[in-house]
Design a protein around this motif. Structure first.
Motif, PDB file in Angstrom:
ATOM      1  N   ALA A  80       0.823  -1.202   0.000  1.00 24.57           N
ATOM      2  CA  ALA A  80       0.000   0.000   0.000  1.00 24.57           C
ATOM      3  C   ALA A  80       0.862   1.260   0.000  1.00 24.57           C
ATOM      4  CB  ALA A  80      -0.930  -0.007   1.216  1.00 24.57           C
ATOM      5  N   ALA A  81       1.903   1.278   0.815  1.00 22.60           N
ATOM      6  CA  ALA A  81       2.794   2.431   0.858  1.00 22.60           C
ATOM      7  C   ALA A  81       3.495   2.633  -0.481  1.00 22.60           C
ATOM      8  CB  ALA A  81       3.816   2.253   1.980  1.00 22.60           C
ATOM      9  N   GLU A  82       3.893   1.538  -1.097  1.00 17.87           N
ATOM     10  CA  GLU A  82       4.581   1.605  -2.389  1.00 17.87           C
ATOM     11  C   GLU A  82       3.667   2.110  -3.502  1.00 17.87           C
ATOM     12  OE1 GLU A  82       6.067  -1.643  -5.699  1.00 17.87           O
ATOM     13  OE2 GLU A  82       6.240  -2.164  -3.582  1.00 17.87           O
ATOM     14  N   LEU A  83       2.393   1.690  -3.462  1.00 18.99           N
ATOM     15  CA  LEU A  83       1.481   1.962  -4.573  1.00 18.99           C
ATOM     16  C   LEU A  83       0.582   3.165  -4.343  1.00 18.99           C
ATOM     17  CD1 LEU A  83       0.413  -1.748  -5.230  1.00 18.99           C
ATOM     18  CD2 LEU A  83       2.061  -0.395  -6.537  1.00 18.99           C
ATOM     19  N   GLY A  84       0.674   3.795  -3.189  1.00 23.87           N
ATOM     20  CA  GLY A  84      -0.170   4.955  -2.918  1.00 23.87           C
ATOM     21  C   GLY A  84      -1.616   4.582  -2.641  1.00 23.87           C
ATOM     22  N   ALA A  85      -1.822   3.466  -1.944  1.00 23.65           N
ATOM     23  CA  ALA A  85      -3.170   2.978  -1.637  1.00 23.65           C
ATOM     24  C   ALA A  85      -3.340   2.862  -0.125  1.00 23.65           C
ATOM     25  CB  ALA A  85      -3.405   1.619  -2.292  1.00 23.65           C
ATOM     26  N   ALA A  86      -4.586   2.667   0.307  1.00 30.03           N
ATOM     27  CA  ALA A  86      -4.883   2.367   1.710  1.00 30.03           C
ATOM     28  C   ALA A  86      -5.109   0.863   1.836  1.00 30.03           C
ATOM     29  CB  ALA A  86      -6.117   3.122   2.166  1.00 30.03           C
ATOM     30  N   ALA A  87      -4.607   0.278   2.912  1.00 26.03           N
ATOM     31  CA  ALA A  87      -4.733  -1.161   3.138  1.00 26.03           C
ATOM     32  C   ALA A  87      -5.849  -1.441   4.137  1.00 26.03           C
ATOM     33  CB  ALA A  87      -3.423  -1.732   3.652  1.00 26.03           C
ATOM     34  N   LEU A  88      -6.672  -2.446   3.829  1.00 21.00           N
ATOM     35  CA  LEU A  88      -7.739  -2.899   4.722  1.00 21.00           C
ATOM     36  C   LEU A  88      -7.607  -4.398   4.915  1.00 21.00           C
ATOM     37  CD1 LEU A  88     -10.769  -1.030   3.076  1.00 21.00           C
ATOM     38  CD2 LEU A  88      -9.382  -0.252   5.007  1.00 21.00           C
ATOM     39  N   PHE A  89      -8.029  -4.883   6.090  1.00 21.68           N
ATOM     40  CA  PHE A  89      -7.874  -6.297   6.419  1.00 21.68           C
ATOM     41  C   PHE A  89      -9.154  -6.843   7.053  1.00 21.68           C
ATOM     42  CE2 PHE A  89      -3.812  -4.127   6.675  1.00 21.68           C
ATOM     43  CZ  PHE A  89      -3.006  -4.913   5.871  1.00 21.68           C
ATOM     44  N   PRO A  90      -9.472  -8.123   6.811  1.00 20.96           N
ATOM     45  CA  PRO A  90     -10.671  -8.706   7.416  1.00 20.96           C
ATOM     46  C   PRO A  90     -10.501  -9.081   8.876  1.00 20.96           C
ATOM     47  CG  PRO A  90      -9.568 -10.342   6.056  1.00 20.96           C
ATOM     48  CD  PRO A  90      -8.816  -9.058   5.864  1.00 20.96           C
ATOM     49  N   PHE A  91      -9.252  -9.067   9.376  1.00 15.67           N
ATOM     50  CA  PHE A  91      -8.994  -9.534  10.739  1.00 15.67           C
ATOM     51  C   PHE A  91      -8.686  -8.402  11.705  1.00 15.67           C
ATOM     52  CE2 PHE A  91      -5.277 -10.177   7.943  1.00 15.67           C
ATOM     53  CZ  PHE A  91      -4.371  -9.272   8.497  1.00 15.67           C
ATOM     54  N   THR A  92      -8.815  -7.159  11.282  1.00 14.44           N
ATOM     55  CA  THR A  92      -8.667  -6.031  12.197  1.00 14.44           C
ATOM     56  C   THR A  92     -10.038  -5.397  12.400  1.00 14.44           C
ATOM     57  OG1 THR A  92      -8.166  -4.515  10.375  1.00 14.44           O
ATOM     58  CG2 THR A  92      -6.296  -5.583  11.450  1.00 14.44           C
ATOM     59  N   GLY A  93     -10.216  -4.750  13.510  1.00 17.97           N
ATOM     60  CA  GLY A  93     -11.507  -4.108  13.751  1.00 17.97           C
ATOM     61  C   GLY A  93     -11.851  -4.153  15.229  1.00 17.97           C
ATOM     62  N   PRO A  94     -12.982  -3.563  15.562  1.00 17.05           N
ATOM     63  CA  PRO A  94     -13.926  -2.951  14.645  1.00 17.05           C
ATOM     64  C   PRO A  94     -13.427  -1.625  14.077  1.00 17.05           C
ATOM     65  CG  PRO A  94     -14.632  -2.661  16.938  1.00 17.05           C
ATOM     66  CD  PRO A  94     -13.411  -3.521  16.971  1.00 17.05           C
TER      67      PRO A  94
END
Length: 234
Positions: A80-94
């Motif tokens: 994400a840092a390399e590509l200029g994107a935001a990272a999301l994950f199914p195992f973090t939260g809420p």
């Protein structure tokens, strides 16, 4: 950063966590902004067959106790840092992001009788580990809308294969499943993977290696067994 789909796919493959499809978010998709900018594209990353497991296994050669979630978080955050994107994950939260719903927007996957999504090519041997949200509206790979293989499966061997009948239409008896895994009779499921999942004829050539199946079964039992013990002691 603008990037085309083939280049993005190749970069994710190189990182060991393949690209699994994408879509241009609508207001009702629940996709958060990409930093300070509205979401233009969401792409899903994960595994299809054993390819991701090979990359994770190489990482564990130097760190035998490395957790899959920790490895995923590190790899995808760097992407994400390399590509200029935001990272999301199914195992973090809420909040817990609706990865199953996003998957059905991103590619041709469908709910199976076991409750997990089935892919027309990979069957039940695939999963979603992360998402990248880009502010740009990327050009997507054409979607191959093959029908659900479950629609033409009259025998439903997946429902008959479970030794404790944990699966029924619209229901999954987690307690029965976890209890079986903890008993001697559940050894075949613990060492070789869920018998119901293995009974599905679709995607058999993409079945996970036995080591990966054992890994996931141990993780599943460890996640659910404490809750089962708590219920049984009250």
């Amino acid at each position: 950063m603008l990037i085309d789909w083939p280049a993005l796919s190749a970069r994710c493959d190189h990182a060991g966590i393949p690209l699994r499809g994408g879509f241009h978010p609508r207001d009702d998709d629940g996709v958060p902004p990409a930093g300070d900018l509205p979401a233009g594209t969401l792409v899903l990353l994960g595994n299809a067959g054993p390819s991701m497991w090979r990359a994770f296994s190489r990482a564990r050669e130097d760190a035998p106790d490395l957790a899959l979630d920790d490895w995923t978080f590190a790899v995808v955050s760097a992407l994400a840092a390399e590509l200029g994107a935001a990272a999301l994950f199914p195992f973090t939260g809420p909040p817990y992001w609706p990865f199953q719903r996003w998957a059905q927007r991103a590619e041709a996957v469908y709910p199976s009788p076991l409750g997990i999504l089935i892919h027309p090519r990979f069957g039940l041997w695939h999963g979603y580990r992360a998402a990248l949200v880009f502010p740009e509206r990327l050009s997507l790979s054409p979607r191959d809308d093959l029908p659900s293989p479950c629609a033409s499966c009259a025998d439903r061997p997946c429902l008959r294969a479970c030794p404790v009948a944990a699966f029924s239409p619209g229901n999954y008896d987690v307690a029965a499943c976890v209890g079986h895994l903890g008993a001697q009779a559940g050894a075949a499921c613990m060492t070789g993977g869920c018998l119901s999942r293995r009974a599905c004829p679709v995607g058999q050539e993409h079945i996970y290696p036995e080591e990966q199946r054992r890994f996931h079964m141990r993780a599943f039992r460890a996640l659910h067994a404490p809750a089962q013990r708590t219920r049984s002691s009250t």
